[in-house]
Scaffold this active site. Structure first.
Site, PDB file in Angstrom:
ATOM      1  NE  ARG A 144       3.742  -1.010   3.262  1.00  0.00           N
ATOM      2  CZ  ARG A 144       3.875  -1.631   4.487  1.00  0.00           C
ATOM      3  NH1 ARG A 144       2.909  -1.782   5.051  1.00  0.00           N
ATOM      4  NH2 ARG A 144       5.123  -1.881   4.915  1.00  0.00           N
ATOM      5  CE  LYS A 155       6.432  -6.410   3.161  1.00  0.00           C
ATOM      6  NZ  LYS A 155       6.861  -5.358   4.096  1.00  0.00           N
ATOM      7  CG  ASN A 156       8.680  -9.652   5.035  1.00  0.00           C
ATOM      8  OD1 ASN A 156       8.267  -8.419   4.883  1.00  0.00           O
ATOM      9  ND2 ASN A 156       7.602 -10.493   5.488  1.00  0.00           N
ATOM     10  NE  ARG A 190       4.802  -3.077  12.970  1.00  0.00           N
ATOM     11  CZ  ARG A 190       4.648  -3.188  11.796  1.00  0.00           C
ATOM     12  NH1 ARG A 190       5.054  -4.062  11.028  1.00  0.00           N
ATOM     13  NH2 ARG A 190       4.113  -1.968  11.041  1.00  0.00           N
ATOM     14  CG  ASP A 214       3.376 -11.076   7.207  1.00  0.00           C
ATOM     15  OD1 ASP A 214       2.839 -10.234   8.349  1.00  0.00           O
ATOM     16  OD2 ASP A 214       4.554 -10.784   6.766  1.00  0.00           O
ATOM     17  CB  CYS A 266       0.519  -2.094   8.385  1.00  0.00           C
ATOM     18  SG  CYS A 266       0.614  -2.377   6.392  1.00  0.00           S
TER      19      CYS A 266
END
Length: 419
Positions: A398, A24-25, A122, A305, A117
């Protein structure tokens, strides 16, 4: 609250193998970077997760031609709009990549504040500071931000924190900026390296990716490419955590052990053996957990994470663990849900003290409040005998492609229902 939930009948050992889907990242910034050329860019190994689908929707909303063929996504970045949709941006943090991609391509961009989230502040200040040094003017609007630049130019930029997103945004901008850019105190994550590799395959002139200093000589234009995303190291780490807790024998394919060094070290013990051989990682556990402690920090140290999954595993240890969260100030929300299962966890500031219970945890009805916290709840429920439910699985979706199928393929009893 929706009735949709994941139901787990825990207490089963895990056996088999998993081919880990694309990261994903990595995929999200790669999709954004595909806007930097008008030629076709094909990104392989894109997972079927909601963040990727929302990013595809965002690119289409800007006017790009995007097609998915299985796990391959092709992008032709002929965008017609410079203002991103608020409804799409509110679903994910990664909409911030439009700052670098659209600004570089068109000279202007207007972006609602990114969502994602709720795990802590951030801010975009590191992104904005870098863009300003490259010649962009920025202003905050009601609910968003607007950037413009007649021509971006190279600059010497020292980031006050090794932000992954800011490193990626500035790397995209520098690739097409006029002149030379030096980025200091860069994030070093494998996803940064993947983005640099794809940009270089498009004609960018980049060196130093994977270190704290990245140097970029801007070019006039980039061309199309075909690039494959690596496997998701956090999905792989979640499987490692579940196997360590539940016991079993699981082999992971499609992910680099080198990229997971700190995670593998955190779970490796005399009762959880982890072996690496070429393209495979094998985890063999007897289901007993040794107490360990970690501190989350930027790569290559232990990733934030993986903190919820690690804490979930430590709930079943035979000792006391200390977990310190240094990246996000609000990433221990899952602890309250683990306490419902009988976990003994004391939280002081950003530190969690876990007094493990080899027995005594009970099945419960839980609610996920963020992506990785939800994955941590899955790990705990897989270990506990009896039926547990996790509401709000859309958070988990997600970043995990049908997490119920992932664990069922290893012998777990997991299903999704809305009844």
């Amino acid at each position: 609250m929706s009735n949709e939930r994941i139901v787990i009948n825990g207490g089963k050992t895990l056996y088999g193998s998993v081919s880990v889907h694309g990261a994903k990242n990595a995929v999200l910034p790669l999709l954004a970077a595909a806007l930097l050329t008008r030629d076709e860019v094909v990104i392989e190994n894109c997972p079927y997760i909601t963040d990727v689908e929302n990013m595809i929707g965002l690119l289409r909303d800007l006017g790009a031609d995007v097609e998915r063929d299985g796990r391959n996504v092709s992008v032709c970045g002929r965008i017609s709009r410079t203002q991103a949709s608020g409804s799409l941006c509110s679903t994910m943090r990664s909409s911030m990549f439009m700052l670098g991609a659209v600004l570089s391509l068109t000279g202007e961009v207007e972006l609602p504040m990114p969502g994602g989230c709720d795990i802590g502040a951030r801010p975009l200040d590191i992104h904005i500071d870098g863009l300003k040094k490259m010649g962009a003017s920025t202003e905050y609007t009601q609910g968003g931000i607007r950037c413009s630049a007649q021509k971006l130019h190279g600059a010497d930029i020292v980031m006050r924190y090794p932000s992954v997103g800011a490193t990626e945004n500035l790397l995209m901008c520098a690739s097409l900026a006029e002149g030379y850019t030096s980025l200091v105190n860069c994030a070093r994550e494998p996803e940064i390296v993947a983005l640099a590799k794809m940009l270089k395959s498009m004609g960018a002139r980049i060196s130093g990716e994977g270190t704290s200093v990245i140097r970029v000589q801007g070019v006039e234009k980039l061309s199309g490419t075909r690039f494959r995303a690596d496997g998701d190291r956090i999905v792989a780490g979640t499987v490692v955590a579940a196997t360590a807790a539940c016991g079993g024998d699981v082999t992971l394919y499609g992910v680099s052990a080198d990229d997971m060094r700190s995670v593998l070290q955190a779970f490796r013990s005399d009762v959880c053996r982890i072996e690496e051989s070429g393209v495979a990682i094998r985890v063999r556990s007897n289901g007993h957990v040794r107490a360990k402690s970690v501190i989350t920090a930027p790569y290559p140290l232990f990733p934030t994470d993986m903190q919820p999954q690690f804490i979930a595993c430590q709930c079943f240890s035979g000792g006391i663990s200390r977990v310190e969260e240094t990246v996000f100030e609000n990433r221990l929300g899952h602890v309250s849900q683990l306490r419902k299962m009988g976990a003994d966890i004391a939280v002081s500031g950003d530190c969690a003290i876990v007094r493990g219970k080899q027995n005594g945890m009970i099945p419960s009805v839980l609610t996920a409040s963020d992506l990785r916290g939800g994955a941590g709840l899955c790990v705990a429920c897989l270990k506990v005998d009896g039926q547990s439910s996790i509401y709000n699985p859309h958070y988990i979706d997600r970043g995990y492609e049908k997490i119920e199928d992932l664990f069922c393929s290893l012998g777990a009893d997991v299903r999704r229902t809305d009844k």
